[in-house]
Design a protein around this motif. Sequence first.
Motif, PDB file in Angstrom:
ATOM      1  N   GLU A 462      -6.601 -21.499   3.938  1.00  0.00           N
ATOM      2  CA  GLU A 462      -7.847 -21.295   4.696  1.00  0.00           C
ATOM      3  C   GLU A 462      -7.882 -22.208   5.925  1.00  0.00           C
ATOM      4  O   GLU A 462      -8.242 -21.779   7.025  1.00  0.00           O
ATOM      5  CB  GLU A 462      -9.044 -21.578   3.794  1.00  0.00           C
ATOM      6  CG  GLU A 462      -9.211 -20.579   2.651  1.00  0.00           C
ATOM      7  CD  GLU A 462     -10.261 -21.032   1.656  1.00  0.00           C
ATOM      8  OE1 GLU A 462     -10.839 -22.130   1.858  1.00  0.00           O
ATOM      9  OE2 GLU A 462     -10.510 -20.297   0.675  1.00  0.00           O
ATOM     10  N   ASP A 463      -7.515 -23.481   5.720  1.00  0.00           N
ATOM     11  CA  ASP A 463      -7.514 -24.436   6.836  1.00  0.00           C
ATOM     12  C   ASP A 463      -6.534 -24.009   7.930  1.00  0.00           C
ATOM     13  O   ASP A 463      -6.838 -24.104   9.129  1.00  0.00           O
ATOM     14  CB  ASP A 463      -7.138 -25.832   6.335  1.00  0.00           C
ATOM     15  CG  ASP A 463      -8.182 -26.428   5.410  1.00  0.00           C
ATOM     16  OD1 ASP A 463      -9.317 -25.913   5.398  1.00  0.00           O
ATOM     17  OD2 ASP A 463      -7.859 -27.402   4.690  1.00  0.00           O
ATOM     18  N   ARG A 466      -7.963 -21.156  10.016  1.00  0.00           N
ATOM     19  CA  ARG A 466      -8.943 -21.629  11.000  1.00  0.00           C
ATOM     20  C   ARG A 466      -8.250 -22.284  12.183  1.00  0.00           C
ATOM     21  O   ARG A 466      -8.632 -22.088  13.340  1.00  0.00           O
ATOM     22  CB  ARG A 466      -9.916 -22.605  10.338  1.00  0.00           C
ATOM     23  CG  ARG A 466     -11.026 -21.925   9.551  1.00  0.00           C
ATOM     24  CD  ARG A 466     -12.128 -22.908   9.207  1.00  0.00           C
ATOM     25  NE  ARG A 466     -11.655 -23.945   8.293  1.00  0.00           N
ATOM     26  CZ  ARG A 466     -11.702 -23.829   6.962  1.00  0.00           C
ATOM     27  NH1 ARG A 466     -12.207 -22.744   6.402  1.00  0.00           N
ATOM     28  NH2 ARG A 466     -11.270 -24.815   6.196  1.00  0.00           N
ATOM     29  N   GLU A 471      -9.630 -15.177  11.060  1.00  0.00           N
ATOM     30  CA  GLU A 471     -10.777 -15.081  10.161  1.00  0.00           C
ATOM     31  C   GLU A 471     -10.349 -14.982   8.701  1.00  0.00           C
ATOM     32  O   GLU A 471     -11.026 -15.476   7.805  1.00  0.00           O
ATOM     33  CB  GLU A 471     -11.635 -13.864  10.530  1.00  0.00           C
ATOM     34  CG  GLU A 471     -12.295 -13.964  11.902  1.00  0.00           C
ATOM     35  CD  GLU A 471     -13.184 -12.771  12.187  1.00  0.00           C
ATOM     36  OE1 GLU A 471     -13.299 -11.892  11.295  1.00  0.00           O
ATOM     37  OE2 GLU A 471     -13.770 -12.728  13.284  1.00  0.00           O
TER      38      GLU A 471
END
Length: 536
Positions: A462-463, A466, A471
């Motif tokens: 997820e990091d 980003r 997304e």
Amino acid sequence: MSEQRLMPRRALLSVSDKKGLLALAGALTAQGVEILSTGGSARTLREAGVPVKDVSDHTGFPEILNGRVKTLVPWIHGGILGRRDVPSHRQQMEEHNIAPIDVVCVNLYPFAQTVASGADPEACIENIDIGGPAMLRSAAKNFNDVTVLCSPSQYAAFIQALEAGGTTLAERRALAASAFAHTAAYDAMISEWFAKREAESHAVDELDNDLTLPPSLTLAGTRDGMLRYGENAHQKAAFYRDGSQRYGLATASQLQGKALSYNNLNDTDAAFSLVAEFSEPTAVIVKHANPCGVASGASLTEAWKAALRCDPVSAFGGIVAFNRPLTGPVAELVSQIFTEVIIAPEVTQEARAILERKKNLRVLETGGMPSPHETGLSIKTISGGFLAQTRDNGHVTPEELKVVTKRQPTPSELADMLFAFRVAKHVKSNAVIYARGQATVGIGAGQMSRVDSARIAARKGEDAARAAGLEEPLTQGSVAASDAFFPFADGLESVIAAGATAVIQPGGSIRDDEVIKAADKAGIAMVFTGMRHFRH
């Protein structure tokens, strides 16, 4: 009051490595020391005009058995071992016409180099020194009266001692300790060679008879240099070479940068061992002995970009390894972030010029890649001893995989699963790795719970998404690899929640059925390898 010095009267010089020999002999001759020598050493000295007496002339006994026996006689070992402070020793030496020998300078037949050259067994055996270790041990045992030298690196200090009036007892005792360590390491190399040959020539099933793990095991190494400190500043550390020719840190030339630290060496070895697992152009980034990005691609440029994308935050201050020659364009990309060490089999001149801008960056060129299939031992110290095991060179092939779910993996999932499982072998347990397109997209390492590893790896994905302005987490549509089985379904459920569509794991849990049902319920594919890769 300074310690009393002992000036020698007679020295025996018999060396395979002639480096520094003439300077040593010249210093001895200048002090009026008689020089005895053998074979090539005597010839080298004589051709240089140094007065020398052949050992056979000194003993009155010829070299026999093609030189196998030349110093193994009482007139040599009696002269070395005879104690000058014991009247009976002096009397017996006089009775048998044994002259004292006060300096023994011997370095041994190049056994390790002969083995490394690929020589046949007979040549290796002929390069097992017998008389040399015997003389070194004799001289070291009698350090009260005899100075022993086993390496050209010791000559300069010895020459200084000669010019100061001779060696002190403390100096001779320290040299004796070095000689015993030297012969122990030499014997250990020979023992390891024999054990390896025997293990290769016999099918050994019983643990007690497995010669890869012999009843007695001696670690042999030569200190290459002291390090600034160990893992922490209050710990001392050094790097020892074991004589093997496996490509890596021992064969590497440091092209630039600060001295390597203990942690640098440990992490760099981890990175290079991992990148050697892959035949395609591959980049590996390691931080604190764990990979934080691994990728293969059509080129090193592609591989580097994909590896960095996995965890650009952790890559800061990391170790970078490549399995292809490092070229200018790739060096330009790598130099855009702070890196501690770069290691590659070759570094082009263009790449060197680019990396030289980073004065503190360590750049290592190894000359080749190690084989991930090589055998050997892995050693770990524990209280009161050490543990030894064979290196983890296990690999699984597509044919060995067992599909345990209703859904079969797609060809691309299968390729990514094999890639991820190979990475898992080099990640601290518990390990969970997400991969997509032959690149890691999330790595969870060293957690007490496999669920935590799966969640940490997912958060990393997820990091990274980003950071890349995406997304959707990088783990969406990935595959997942676990270094050991999932003991409960919760670990697998965490992997599924992260977006993995296929899972590779060893299997073997008493709750495998529960885990398989969870996979089928989610509609993912799962395969068992039957092989785990714990790394503690």
